[in-house]
Motif scaffolding. Structure first.
Motif, PDB file in Angstrom:
ATOM      1  N   HIS A   7       0.842  -1.211   0.000  1.00  0.00           N
ATOM      2  CA  HIS A   7       0.000   0.000   0.000  1.00  0.00           C
ATOM      3  C   HIS A   7       0.874   1.257   0.000  1.00  0.00           C
ATOM      4  O   HIS A   7       0.642   2.192  -0.791  1.00  0.00           O
ATOM      5  CB  HIS A   7      -0.907  -0.042   1.236  1.00  0.00           C
ATOM      6  CG  HIS A   7      -1.635   1.227   1.523  1.00  0.00           C
ATOM      7  ND1 HIS A   7      -2.832   1.568   0.918  1.00  0.00           N
ATOM      8  CD2 HIS A   7      -1.344   2.254   2.378  1.00  0.00           C
ATOM      9  CE1 HIS A   7      -3.234   2.741   1.367  1.00  0.00           C
ATOM     10  NE2 HIS A   7      -2.359   3.179   2.261  1.00  0.00           N
ATOM     11  N   VAL A   8       1.899   1.277   0.869  1.00  0.00           N
ATOM     12  CA  VAL A   8       2.740   2.469   1.025  1.00  0.00           C
ATOM     13  C   VAL A   8       3.594   2.716  -0.216  1.00  0.00           C
ATOM     14  O   VAL A   8       3.690   3.849  -0.702  1.00  0.00           O
ATOM     15  CB  VAL A   8       3.637   2.327   2.275  1.00  0.00           C
ATOM     16  CG1 VAL A   8       4.706   3.414   2.305  1.00  0.00           C
ATOM     17  CG2 VAL A   8       2.787   2.410   3.549  1.00  0.00           C
ATOM     18  N   LEU A   9       4.211   1.663  -0.746  1.00  0.00           N
ATOM     19  CA  LEU A   9       5.115   1.832  -1.896  1.00  0.00           C
ATOM     20  C   LEU A   9       4.379   2.336  -3.131  1.00  0.00           C
ATOM     21  O   LEU A   9       4.978   2.944  -4.011  1.00  0.00           O
ATOM     22  CB  LEU A   9       5.838   0.518  -2.198  1.00  0.00           C
ATOM     23  CG  LEU A   9       6.971   0.160  -1.224  1.00  0.00           C
ATOM     24  CD1 LEU A   9       7.435  -1.266  -1.425  1.00  0.00           C
ATOM     25  CD2 LEU A   9       8.138   1.128  -1.396  1.00  0.00           C
ATOM     26  N   GLY A  10       3.080   2.076  -3.190  1.00  0.00           N
ATOM     27  CA  GLY A  10       2.295   2.582  -4.314  1.00  0.00           C
ATOM     28  C   GLY A  10       1.948   4.051  -4.188  1.00  0.00           C
ATOM     29  O   GLY A  10       1.453   4.650  -5.147  1.00  0.00           O
ATOM     30  N   ARG A  11       2.223   4.643  -3.013  1.00  0.00           N
ATOM     31  CA  ARG A  11       1.804   6.022  -2.773  1.00  0.00           C
ATOM     32  C   ARG A  11       2.917   6.970  -2.348  1.00  0.00           C
ATOM     33  O   ARG A  11       2.834   8.170  -2.579  1.00  0.00           O
ATOM     34  CB  ARG A  11       0.714   6.032  -1.683  1.00  0.00           C
ATOM     35  CG  ARG A  11      -0.596   5.437  -2.123  1.00  0.00           C
ATOM     36  CD  ARG A  11      -1.473   5.041  -0.927  1.00  0.00           C
ATOM     37  NE  ARG A  11      -2.792   4.569  -1.364  1.00  0.00           N
ATOM     38  CZ  ARG A  11      -2.998   3.362  -1.883  1.00  0.00           C
ATOM     39  NH1 ARG A  11      -1.986   2.527  -2.033  1.00  0.00           N
ATOM     40  NH2 ARG A  11      -4.208   3.009  -2.269  1.00  0.00           N
ATOM     41  N   ILE A  12       3.964   6.432  -1.728  1.00  0.00           N
ATOM     42  CA  ILE A  12       4.906   7.310  -1.019  1.00  0.00           C
ATOM     43  C   ILE A  12       5.680   8.243  -1.949  1.00  0.00           C
ATOM     44  O   ILE A  12       6.029   9.366  -1.561  1.00  0.00           O
ATOM     45  CB  ILE A  12       5.874   6.480  -0.138  1.00  0.00           C
ATOM     46  CG1 ILE A  12       6.582   7.410   0.861  1.00  0.00           C
ATOM     47  CG2 ILE A  12       6.868   5.693  -0.987  1.00  0.00           C
ATOM     48  CD1 ILE A  12       7.329   6.676   1.955  1.00  0.00           C
ATOM     49  N   ALA A  13       5.959   7.816  -3.174  1.00  0.00           N
ATOM     50  CA  ALA A  13       6.762   8.651  -4.078  1.00  0.00           C
ATOM     51  C   ALA A  13       6.088   9.998  -4.352  1.00  0.00           C
ATOM     52  O   ALA A  13       6.759  11.022  -4.517  1.00  0.00           O
ATOM     53  CB  ALA A  13       7.015   7.912  -5.384  1.00  0.00           C
ATOM     54  N   ASP A  14       4.749  10.022  -4.406  1.00  0.00           N
ATOM     55  CA  ASP A  14       4.020  11.257  -4.698  1.00  0.00           C
ATOM     56  C   ASP A  14       3.339  11.833  -3.456  1.00  0.00           C
ATOM     57  O   ASP A  14       2.574  12.796  -3.558  1.00  0.00           O
ATOM     58  CB  ASP A  14       2.941  10.988  -5.767  1.00  0.00           C
ATOM     59  CG  ASP A  14       3.548  10.489  -7.072  1.00  0.00           C
ATOM     60  OD1 ASP A  14       4.596  11.035  -7.464  1.00  0.00           O
ATOM     61  OD2 ASP A  14       2.983   9.561  -7.666  1.00  0.00           O
TER      62      ASP A  14
END
Length: 319
Positions: free
Chosen positions: A293-300
């Motif tokens: 969940h986090v890796l899909g969102r953290i970059a942005d």
């Protein structure tokens, strides 16, 4: 989380017909750790905002110039569940290439409160500033007597263990109750036991050889009990440092499998991974599902809104 080194994972994928070299996996781990480091740092800040934390360290080997050097993993745990606190539990890990006291002093430079720790002299630097107070560990006191009893069958050591069990009986009753109720229980039931144990140990010491292991255990207990007493007066403190010791089990299991970290950077990546995985587990969250969940969102994701990505926020959202 499963203590499986990368070369074994590479072999497992290979048997399934998937060619993933260990170096590729290592690169993924390193880049993921770098991407997730701000989240691990935020967990560290959350830990240091507590009134009391648990601290410990353990050795881990690092590959250096063809041989292995002994380095350290440090853990700092915030867990307020025993006294019905409202803030979520978390474990923050740090890596260092040696065991000097400057490391915990640096890690907790901005912390003010109580630290549960063993008697390692490297932690003394923490207490000199005056902003951090020490709480000793009853489990370490008991362990000394347990070792003597197991090796020598000492009746005195056995009696000490029984008396300490009385203190843990009070803690069992106090667990999960609010701080003021825990203080009342401890003052009424634990303080007399601790006072009697102190007086009894002092009476036993002149009766035995000063060089014996039993005498060493008694002297250690008498010294550490002075630092243990604050838990009687503060309901948000614990009688031992077991929260930190439990947090170190993942490292102990891991080093039996991966044997060593490949570099200083590898050690730092391991500390980030342990911070994320163990904090997720403390909050009853599946680490793989949460990190996906986090890796899909953290970059942005805005760095000022990292609280939204914490495992306890994920658990609330999933619920």
């Amino acid at each position: 989380a499963d203590h499986c080194p990368l070369y074994r994972q590479s072999q497992i994928f290979g048997r399934a017909g998937i060619d993933l070299d260990r170096s590729t996996l290592a690169e993924w781990v390193g880049k993921s750790a770098a991407l997730l480091e701000p989240l691990a740092d935020a967990i560290g800040r959350h830990v240091r905002m507590g009134q009391a934390i648990f601290a410990d360290d353990t050795p881990i080997r690092m590959q250096a110039k063809g041989k292995c050097a002994t380095t350290r993993i440090w853990t700092y745990v915030r867990d307020e569940r025993p006294w019905a606190g409202n803030d979520p539990p978390a474990a923050w890990y740090q890596f260092s290439t040696d065991r000097k006291g400057e490391h915990p002093a640096k890690h907790l430079a901005k912390f003010k409160g109580w630290v549960h720790a063993d008697g390692y002299s490297g932690f003394n630097e923490l207490y000199r500033s005056g902003g951090i107070s020490e709480v000793a560990c009853l489990a370490h006191i008991r362990r000394k007597f347990t070792d003597v009893f197991q090796s020598e069958g000492s009746v005195t050591a056995e009696e000490a263990i029984k008396r300490i069990a009385g203190l843990y009986g009070v803690e069992k009753e106090a667990r999960g109750q609010p701080p003021e109720d825990r203080v009342r229980l401890r003052q009424a039931n634990a303080r007399p036991i601790l006072n009697d144990l102190d007086a009894w140990l002092q009476a036993q010491l002149p009766k035995i050889s000063g060089k014996s292991e039993l005498a060493k255990a008694i002297r250690y207990a008498l010294t550490r009990m002075k630092k243990l007493r604050p838990y009687l007066d503060h309901g948000f403190l614990e009688a031992d440092n077991n929260s930190a010791e439990r947090a170190m089990r993942c490292v102990a299991l891991g080093r039996k499998n991966f044997l060593f970290v490949g570099s200083k950077g590898g050690g730092q990546s391991a500390a980030i991974a342990y911070t994320l995985i163990e904090t997720a587990k403390l909050n009853g969250v599946d680490p793989q599902a949460w990190l996906t969940h986090v890796l899909g969102r953290i970059a942005d994701h805005k760095i000022t809104r990292l609280d939204e990505l914490m495992p306890w926020s994920y658990a609330a959202e999933a619920a």
